[in-house]
Structures are given as C-alpha cells and as structure tokens.
Design a protein around this motif. Structure first.
Motif, PDB file in Angstrom:
ATOM      1  N   LYS A 275       0.848  -1.188   0.000  1.00 48.52           N
ATOM      2  CA  LYS A 275       0.000   0.000   0.000  1.00 48.52           C
ATOM      3  C   LYS A 275       0.889   1.246   0.000  1.00 48.52           C
ATOM      4  O   LYS A 275       2.076   1.169   0.308  1.00 48.52           O
TER       5      LYS A 275
ATOM      6  N   ASN B  81      -5.844   1.352  -1.309  1.00 46.80           N
ATOM      7  CA  ASN B  81      -5.509   0.587  -2.511  1.00 46.80           C
ATOM      8  C   ASN B  81      -4.303  -0.316  -2.258  1.00 46.80           C
ATOM      9  O   ASN B  81      -3.347   0.072  -1.590  1.00 46.80           O
ATOM     10  N   VAL B  82      -4.370  -1.545  -2.825  1.00 47.02           N
ATOM     11  CA  VAL B  82      -3.266  -2.494  -2.719  1.00 47.02           C
ATOM     12  C   VAL B  82      -2.689  -2.710  -4.112  1.00 47.02           C
ATOM     13  O   VAL B  82      -3.413  -2.997  -5.067  1.00 47.02           O
TER      14      VAL B  82
ATOM     15  N   CYS C 220       5.527   4.169  -4.918  1.00 46.96           N
ATOM     16  CA  CYS C 220       4.362   4.985  -4.545  1.00 46.96           C
ATOM     17  C   CYS C 220       4.537   6.367  -5.181  1.00 46.96           C
ATOM     18  O   CYS C 220       4.651   7.403  -4.513  1.00 46.96           O
TER      19      CYS C 220
END
Length: 217
Positions: free
Chosen positions: A187, A193-194, A213
C-alpha cells in the motif's frame, strides 16, 4: 434725537457746513456780521471741519465693516475649523497606530503566504511511503502465502520507490524442485488501494521487483 447721540463725524460736517455758509453769505442780518477776515477764517475752519468730519466718517465706516466681517467670518468658518481640527486630531492621533496595524496585517499576510508556500512545498516533496502487505516466494508451487513478507518489508518499507533484489538464500523454499514465481503486494501511505507486482515462474537469484508509490509507478 439728542445732540449727544449724534456721531462726532456728523457734528464736524454740520459745523463745517455752518462755517462755509457764513463764509459764502458773509452776513446773516441781526445775528452774524463777519468782516472780510472773518469770512476767510470761516472758510478755512469750514474746510478743516469738513475734511475732519469726512475722514472720521470713513474711518468709522471702515471699522464697522471690519466688525461685520469679524462677526460673520467666525460663524462661517467655525464648521470648517471644527472639521479641520477633527481631521487634524485624527491625523495626529492615529497615524502611528494605523501604520502599525497595516504593517501587522501585511506581516501576517506575508507570513500566511510563506506558510502556505512552505506547506505546499512539503506536500509536493513528501510522497506516500511504501507499506508492504505481503511477499510470497513460490506461490505457484503451493508455498505458504506471505513467506517472504518480512524480507520485502525490511528492504522497502518507508520508501517511495524500491528495487527489491531477490536473494533465494534468505527465502523459505518448501519445494526445491519447483520453478517458483515471486509476488509482492503493498500500500501507499494510509490509502486503501493495494498494489502488486509478480515475477512469473522462474524467479532467479538477483532479479528485481520494483515497488513504488509515485504518480507513475
């Protein structure tokens, strides 16, 4: 009207007229009989009295006009002076405090803008960090899900971008004769969200999985 009530200038003029009448007529039967010298003297005195009377009359008239102006001007100028004094008092009483207030407002505005800019820069510079959810080595071979989570988390947690390098010597291998895959899930920050990435069967020592990310993962 009493004689004492007659203005002095008017009395001089009246006396001058009398002397001039005597000088012109020369003789008033039964009352005044001046000689030649008397008539000349009456003429001179009449002229002097007339000049003095007219001069006093004009001086009195000028004084009267000045008094009238003085009595009217204060009434007309009092509101103007009052407004001027009020404005002057306002200007004297408030400039320093007004300038201080303006400076304080400007300082607060500048500080607020600077804080917003700094916060914006921090927001742009701070990216969501990776939080590993699971790492599995050999899922296709029936391995226990999450058997590599600690290894991936140790390498990538807290980073914005991570290149995880597979080290088979550090991984659990329940099926040595099976060609295994490698999967990782994570995450970004507190988001729900994964994300996932997988190396298909045949994951080898030294291969990399990229976890990120960023806007473009």
């Amino acid at each position: 009207m009493r004689l004492v009530d007659v203005p002095l200038a008017r009395m001089f003029v009246l006396a001058a007229i009398i002397f001039l009448l005597v000088a012109v007529l020369g003789k008033i039967e039964g009352k005044i009989e001046p000689g030649k010298i008397g008539r000349i003297g009456a003429t001179v005195v009449g002229i002097l009295l007339m000049g003095s009377g007219l001069a006093m009359h004009f001086i009195d008239a000028e004084d009267l006009r000045d008094k009238l102006r003085g009595s009217v001007s204060p009434r007309l100028s009092a509101p103007a002076r009052l407004s001027g004094d009020v404005l002057a008092g306002t200007a004297r009483d408030f400039p320093a405090s007004s300038s201080l207030v303006l400076q304080a407002v400007a300082s607060q505005g500048g500080a607020g803008s600077a804080d917003k800019a700094a916060a914006s820069d921090k927001t742009e510079n701070v990216r969501p960090a990776i939080k590993v959810v699971a790492g599995t080595y050999g899922r296709n071979c029936g391995a226990k899900p999450g058997n590599a989570t600690s290894q991936v988390a140790r390498a990538c947690d807290g980073q914005a971008v991570c290149q995880y390098k597979i080290d088979t010597a550090m991984l659990e291998d329940a099926a040595p004769n099976c060609i295994k895959d490698f999967a990782a899930e994570w995450k970004c920050g507190t988001a729900a969200n994964v994300y996932a990435v997988t190396i298909p069967a045949g994951a080898m020592q030294g291969e990399h999985l990229r976890l990120a990310c960023t806007a473009f993962q």
